[in-house]
Write a protein that holds these residues in place. Structure first.
Motif, PDB file in Angstrom:
ATOM      1  N   GLY A  37       0.826  -1.212   0.000  1.00  0.00           N
ATOM      2  CA  GLY A  37       0.000   0.000   0.000  1.00  0.00           C
ATOM      3  C   GLY A  37       0.852   1.249   0.000  1.00  0.00           C
ATOM      4  N   GLY A  38       0.450   2.202  -0.841  1.00  0.00           N
ATOM      5  CA  GLY A  38       1.224   3.439  -0.979  1.00  0.00           C
ATOM      6  C   GLY A  38       0.363   4.663  -0.709  1.00  0.00           C
ATOM      7  N   ALA A  54      -0.420   5.808   4.984  1.00  0.00           N
ATOM      8  CA  ALA A  54       0.117   4.804   5.913  1.00  0.00           C
ATOM      9  C   ALA A  54       1.337   4.115   5.325  1.00  0.00           C
ATOM     10  CB  ALA A  54      -0.967   3.777   6.253  1.00  0.00           C
ATOM     11  N   SER A 112      -0.810   0.134  -6.061  1.00  0.00           N
ATOM     12  CA  SER A 112      -1.506  -0.002  -7.335  1.00  0.00           C
ATOM     13  C   SER A 112      -2.165   1.326  -7.708  1.00  0.00           C
ATOM     14  CB  SER A 112      -2.564  -1.102  -7.209  1.00  0.00           C
ATOM     15  OG  SER A 112      -3.571  -0.912  -8.152  1.00  0.00           O
ATOM     16  N   GLY A 132      -5.643   3.001  -6.397  1.00  0.00           N
ATOM     17  CA  GLY A 132      -5.545   4.374  -5.862  1.00  0.00           C
ATOM     18  C   GLY A 132      -5.624   4.395  -4.341  1.00  0.00           C
ATOM     19  N   VAL A 141      -7.304   6.429  -0.624  1.00  0.00           N
ATOM     20  CA  VAL A 141      -8.602   6.936  -0.146  1.00  0.00           C
ATOM     21  C   VAL A 141      -8.735   8.436  -0.458  1.00  0.00           C
ATOM     22  CG1 VAL A 141      -7.840   7.394   2.222  1.00  0.00           C
ATOM     23  CG2 VAL A 141     -10.202   6.799   1.820  1.00  0.00           C
ATOM     24  N   VAL A 158      -8.318  11.272   1.230  1.00  0.00           N
ATOM     25  CA  VAL A 158      -8.724  12.282   2.214  1.00  0.00           C
ATOM     26  C   VAL A 158      -7.778  12.163   3.425  1.00  0.00           C
ATOM     27  CG1 VAL A 158     -11.172  12.695   1.731  1.00  0.00           C
ATOM     28  CG2 VAL A 158     -10.489  10.657   3.000  1.00  0.00           C
ATOM     29  N   GLY A 159      -7.908  13.068   4.375  1.00  0.00           N
ATOM     30  CA  GLY A 159      -7.057  13.010   5.560  1.00  0.00           C
ATOM     31  C   GLY A 159      -6.135  14.199   5.604  1.00  0.00           C
ATOM     32  N   ALA A 210      -6.250  16.822   8.200  1.00  0.00           N
ATOM     33  CA  ALA A 210      -6.028  17.491   9.488  1.00  0.00           C
ATOM     34  C   ALA A 210      -5.237  16.551  10.392  1.00  0.00           C
ATOM     35  CB  ALA A 210      -7.369  17.820  10.117  1.00  0.00           C
ATOM     36  N   VAL A 246      -1.764  -6.716  -6.166  1.00  0.00           N
ATOM     37  CA  VAL A 246      -1.628  -8.037  -5.551  1.00  0.00           C
ATOM     38  C   VAL A 246      -2.923  -8.801  -5.809  1.00  0.00           C
ATOM     39  CG1 VAL A 246      -1.484  -9.255  -3.335  1.00  0.00           C
ATOM     40  CG2 VAL A 246       0.002  -7.292  -3.779  1.00  0.00           C
ATOM     41  N   LEU A 294      -5.726   2.398   7.584  1.00  0.00           N
ATOM     42  CA  LEU A 294      -7.142   2.034   7.531  1.00  0.00           C
ATOM     43  C   LEU A 294      -7.341   0.523   7.614  1.00  0.00           C
ATOM     44  CD1 LEU A 294      -8.249   4.560   4.762  1.00  0.00           C
ATOM     45  CD2 LEU A 294      -8.639   4.747   7.228  1.00  0.00           C
ATOM     46  N   PRO A 303     -13.133  10.900  11.538  1.00  0.00           N
ATOM     47  CA  PRO A 303     -12.063  11.894  11.643  1.00  0.00           C
ATOM     48  C   PRO A 303     -12.402  13.137  12.473  1.00  0.00           C
ATOM     49  CG  PRO A 303     -13.089  12.007   9.488  1.00  0.00           C
ATOM     50  CD  PRO A 303     -13.743  10.867  10.191  1.00  0.00           C
ATOM     51  N   SER A 352      -6.576   9.653  12.728  1.00  0.00           N
ATOM     52  CA  SER A 352      -6.125   8.494  11.931  1.00  0.00           C
ATOM     53  C   SER A 352      -4.630   8.538  11.638  1.00  0.00           C
ATOM     54  CB  SER A 352      -6.885   8.412  10.614  1.00  0.00           C
ATOM     55  OG  SER A 352      -8.189   8.004  10.852  1.00  0.00           O
ATOM     56  N   ILE A 353      -4.140   9.694  11.207  1.00  0.00           N
ATOM     57  CA  ILE A 353      -2.706   9.776  10.879  1.00  0.00           C
ATOM     58  C   ILE A 353      -1.900   9.579  12.163  1.00  0.00           C
ATOM     59  CG2 ILE A 353      -0.870  11.310  10.028  1.00  0.00           C
ATOM     60  CD1 ILE A 353      -2.910  12.359   7.958  1.00  0.00           C
TER      61      ILE A 353
HETATM   62  C1  LIG Z   1     -14.008  10.656   5.306  1.00  0.00           C
HETATM   63  C2  LIG Z   1     -12.624  10.528   5.857  1.00  0.00           C
HETATM   64  C3  LIG Z   1     -11.961  11.666   6.338  1.00  0.00           C
HETATM   65  C4  LIG Z   1     -10.682  11.557   6.918  1.00  0.00           C
HETATM   66  N1  LIG Z   1     -10.073  12.664   7.447  1.00  0.00           N
HETATM   67  C5  LIG Z   1      -8.904  12.514   8.131  1.00  0.00           C
HETATM   68  C6  LIG Z   1      -8.264  13.615   8.772  1.00  0.00           C
HETATM   69  O1  LIG Z   1      -8.713  14.749   8.691  1.00  0.00           O
HETATM   70  N2  LIG Z   1      -7.146  13.363   9.482  1.00  0.00           N
HETATM   71  C7  LIG Z   1      -6.588  12.117   9.575  1.00  0.00           C
HETATM   72  O2  LIG Z   1      -5.593  11.932  10.283  1.00  0.00           O
HETATM   73  N3  LIG Z   1      -7.137  11.092   8.911  1.00  0.00           N
HETATM   74  C8  LIG Z   1      -8.268  11.236   8.216  1.00  0.00           C
HETATM   75  N4  LIG Z   1      -8.816  10.171   7.570  1.00  0.00           N
HETATM   76  C9  LIG Z   1      -8.091   8.894   7.537  1.00  0.00           C
HETATM   77  C10 LIG Z   1      -6.983   8.960   6.489  1.00  0.00           C
HETATM   78  O3  LIG Z   1      -7.535   9.244   5.227  1.00  0.00           O
HETATM   79  C11 LIG Z   1      -6.227   7.640   6.431  1.00  0.00           C
HETATM   80  O4  LIG Z   1      -5.845   7.255   7.717  1.00  0.00           O
HETATM   81  C12 LIG Z   1      -4.969   7.775   5.603  1.00  0.00           C
HETATM   82  O5  LIG Z   1      -5.243   8.307   4.350  1.00  0.00           O
HETATM   83  C13 LIG Z   1      -4.278   6.446   5.449  1.00  0.00           C
HETATM   84  O6  LIG Z   1      -4.922   5.637   4.533  1.00  0.00           O
HETATM   85  P1  LIG Z   1      -4.202   4.288   4.122  1.00  0.00           P
HETATM   86  O7  LIG Z   1      -2.850   4.599   3.607  1.00  0.00           O
HETATM   87  O8  LIG Z   1      -4.322   3.344   5.256  1.00  0.00           O
HETATM   88  O9  LIG Z   1      -5.140   3.715   2.976  1.00  0.00           O
HETATM   89  P2  LIG Z   1      -5.315   4.179   1.441  1.00  0.00           P
HETATM   90  O10 LIG Z   1      -5.103   5.615   1.238  1.00  0.00           O
HETATM   91  O11 LIG Z   1      -6.629   3.605   0.995  1.00  0.00           O
HETATM   92  O12 LIG Z   1      -4.152   3.410   0.670  1.00  0.00           O
HETATM   93  C14 LIG Z   1      -4.223   2.035   0.391  1.00  0.00           C
HETATM   94  C15 LIG Z   1      -3.090   1.655  -0.547  1.00  0.00           C
HETATM   95  O13 LIG Z   1      -3.104   0.257  -0.735  1.00  0.00           O
HETATM   96  C16 LIG Z   1      -3.019  -0.025  -2.111  1.00  0.00           C
HETATM   97  N5  LIG Z   1      -3.665  -1.317  -2.364  1.00  0.00           N
HETATM   98  C17 LIG Z   1      -4.861  -1.774  -1.882  1.00  0.00           C
HETATM   99  N6  LIG Z   1      -5.107  -3.016  -2.350  1.00  0.00           N
HETATM  100  C18 LIG Z   1      -4.039  -3.345  -3.126  1.00  0.00           C
HETATM  101  C19 LIG Z   1      -3.704  -4.476  -3.892  1.00  0.00           C
HETATM  102  N7  LIG Z   1      -4.512  -5.564  -3.985  1.00  0.00           N
HETATM  103  N8  LIG Z   1      -2.540  -4.469  -4.590  1.00  0.00           N
HETATM  104  C20 LIG Z   1      -1.706  -3.398  -4.548  1.00  0.00           C
HETATM  105  N9  LIG Z   1      -1.978  -2.299  -3.829  1.00  0.00           N
HETATM  106  C21 LIG Z   1      -3.135  -2.265  -3.133  1.00  0.00           C
HETATM  107  C22 LIG Z   1      -3.710   1.153  -2.773  1.00  0.00           C
HETATM  108  O14 LIG Z   1      -3.311   1.269  -4.115  1.00  0.00           O
HETATM  109  C23 LIG Z   1      -3.174   2.279  -1.915  1.00  0.00           C
HETATM  110  O15 LIG Z   1      -1.875   2.651  -2.350  1.00  0.00           O
HETATM  111  C24 LIG Z   1     -10.058  10.283   6.955  1.00  0.00           C
HETATM  112  C25 LIG Z   1     -10.695   9.168   6.400  1.00  0.00           C
HETATM  113  C26 LIG Z   1     -11.967   9.270   5.868  1.00  0.00           C
HETATM  114  C27 LIG Z   1     -12.633   8.049   5.288  1.00  0.00           C
END
Ligand SMILES: Cc1cc2nc3c(=O)[nH]c(=O)nc-3n(C[C@H](O)[C@H](O)[C@H](O)COP(=O)(O)OP(=O)(O)OC[C@H]3O[C@@H](n4cnc5c(N)ncnc54)[C@H](O)[C@@H]3O)c2cc1C
Length: 509
Positions: free
Chosen positions: A11-12, A15, A39, A43, A45, A47-48, A50, A185, A333, A340, A345-346
């Protein structure tokens, strides 16, 4: 398995790249191989925006220059969060990243204020908080070094474009020899005996092997859930909001040094000011409002024209039954989601990374380390849950189905205890672990009209005249300091002026 040396991050998003940056920094020169798979087709999510003050320590541990990070991510300074319409419609208060008053020898400052208010009347507690007053007046400067002084005992965070932040951390990680693989994956292979993840197959046929996997695949939880079936503890009964619309809009008005969270009939709405635009979103519960009405609520209250199409997001509040299972650690996530409302979350990503680094196996993966990691992360999640829930239950609102739902809710015991101790004598039970310290709890409880009946009796040792003079002096000094502070927008413009940012990480994307 012998020494854990090959790390694969799936995941990129924020997180994944935070994990890659931190591990490549902490384990530099120790012979680790770090690979990150992401990937573009799936893509992130997206958002995030603050954050909490702890992110500054994360960045500085990486050796990142604050001005550079702020310029690269279009960041603004954040002194806290303004909550509108939470206690009652028309109410507003700021949850500051800072203390009230000054440190006192025997008890907390707010106890002095409770006595003064009860006996002689006093201005709002906020009037003794440098960060609340600075936020209300739209001012900003850095805290001084001596935390016993007014204008020094506060922290600050950022409001930033998280996709630009991930981009910045990607180039940092790649410079630190993290290997990035673009691909999807499609299959996870487990060791038949141990149940450990052995390798991942990509759509193009490539196989990636590693000793430990960090699952940063977002809500999907590709490894922790889809492969290992760890299970999810569903907290929807406490935090029932399960959807959001997010949209960016043109900035309007003054550049505020805080995030705003406005309570609505079936959820709440955020407003996050960045240098070049404003982030907006409506978090809501689909049991109490239709998607159409939720979208209308958001779009009809934007301050400026929308810059993007609204994005719809689905989630279920809760956390994994285990954050670390076998040789998979879930961060981001994939580990769980709490709405949020307090920008947590961050921060929880950062906690996950810090604990992983501390407990990283020196030889084989050890059950004790796994248990310790899971215990710590459980506490972090549980405490954030309680703090978020406080916003929904310390309220006089009953003007919609959602607010009435919270009236009859059975609360976690940990939250009930905390609220009762406060109501008895203004005491905030302190935590050993957990992000929110007593001033945060005080701000929400007082801000939402949950008043203590009494105060700490030790305050009665102070002669009344002395108490009144002390409070008056702190109040005056706070206001004088605020008067001298520059406006946030002017301070920020001056701070990032002349900072060079490469074109591919440029502001404005
Ligand atoms: C409505 C909303 C508002 C938010 N606001 C805030 C905020 O204000 N402050 C805050 O701290 N947090 C906030 N968050 C949380 C924040 O967005 C996340 O904690 C942060 O973006 C981390 O996301 P992530 O990296 O875990 O997941 P994602 O951004 O979803 O990244 C997942 C990664 O995994 C990859 N992936 C998934 N499946 C595969 C696969 N099969 N093969 C290859 N790659 C794959 C994707 O390509 C992507 O690179 C909010 C979340 C939501 C839903």
């Amino acid at each position: 398995m012998d020494q854990v040396k090959r790390i694969c991050i799936l995941g990129g998003g924020t997180a994944g790249w935070m994990t890659a940056a931190a591990l490549s920094n902490k384990f530099k020169g120790l012979g680790f191989e770090i690979t990150l798979i992401e990937s573009n087709e799936i893509g992130t999510v997206g958002v995030g925006e603050a954050t909490l003050p702890h992110i500054r320590f994360f960045n500085s541990a990486l050796g990142l220059d604050e001005k550079f990070v702020m310029k690269s991510t279009n960041a603004t300074f954040k002194l806290g969060i303004e909550f509108c319409d939470w206690g009652k419609i028309g109410d507003s208060y700021i949850h500051p990243f800072g203390d009230y008053g000054l440190p006192m020898p025997d008890t907390e400052f707010h106890q002095l204020w409770l006595r003064e208010k009860a006996e002689r009347g006093a201005p709002r507690l906020d009037e003794y908080s440098y960060s609340v007053m600075a936020a209300e007046k739209g001012k900003f400067h850095f805290p001084g070094d001596d935390t016993t002084q007014i204008g020094s005992n506060f922290g600050y965070a950022y409001q930033f474009d998280s996709s630009l932040y991930a981009k910045l951390l990607r180039s940092y990680s790649e410079n630190n020899h993290v290997r990035r693989i673009e691909g999807k994956v499609v299959e996870t292979h487990l060791n038949a005996e141990s149940g450990y993840v052995k390798s991942l197959s990509l759509e193009n046929g490539a196989q990636i092997e590693a000793d430990i996997f960090v699952d940063c695949s977002g809500f999907r939880g590709v490894l922790i859930e889809q492969a290992l079936e760890t299970g999810y503890e569903d907290w929807s009964r406490w935090l029932p909001c399960n959807r959001a619309y997010a949209v960016q809009s043109e900035s309007r008005g003054e550049l505020l040094p805080y995030t705003r969270a406005t309570a609505r009939k079936a959820g709440w709405q955020w407003r996050i000011p960045l240098q070049h635009r404003t982030g907006n979103g409506h978090v809501y519960c689909s049991d109490f409002i239709s998607d159409e009405d939720a979208l209308h609520q958001l779009m009809s209250t934007l301050e400026g024209p929308a810059l993007t199409d609204p994005k719809k997001l689905f989630f279920k509040t809760g956390r994994r039954n285990a954050f670390w299972s076998k040789n998979v650690v879930a961060i981001g996530l994939s580990a769980g989601f709490l709405e949020p409302l307090e920008s947590t979350s961050i921060h929880l990503i950062q906690e996950g990374i810090t604990n992983l680094v501390e407990l990283f196996p020196s030889g084989e993966i050890d059950e004790y380390d796994i248990r310790e990691y899971n215990d710590r992360m459980e506490l972090n999640f549980d405490r954030v849950r309680d703090f978020l829930l406080l916003h929904y239950v310390a309220t006089q609102r009953d003007d919609s189905e959602m607010w009435r739902y919270f009236r009859n809710l059975e609360l976690p015991e940990s939250l009930t205890e905390k609220m009762e101790a406060w109501q008895k004598r203004g005491y905030v039970i302190p935590y050993e672990h957990g992000v929110f310290l007593p001033p945060s709890w005080i701000s929400v409880m007082l801000g939402q009209n949950l008043e203590p009946k009494s105060f700490d009796q030790r305050v009665n040792k102070i002669p009344q005249e002395e108490l009144s003079n002390l409070l008056r002096s702190i109040h005056t000094q706070t206001h004088q300091k605020i008067h001298q502070a520059p406006a946030h927008a002017a301070f920020l413009a001056e701070y990032v002026k002349g900072v060079h940012v490469a074109q591919d990480n440029a502001a404005g994307s």
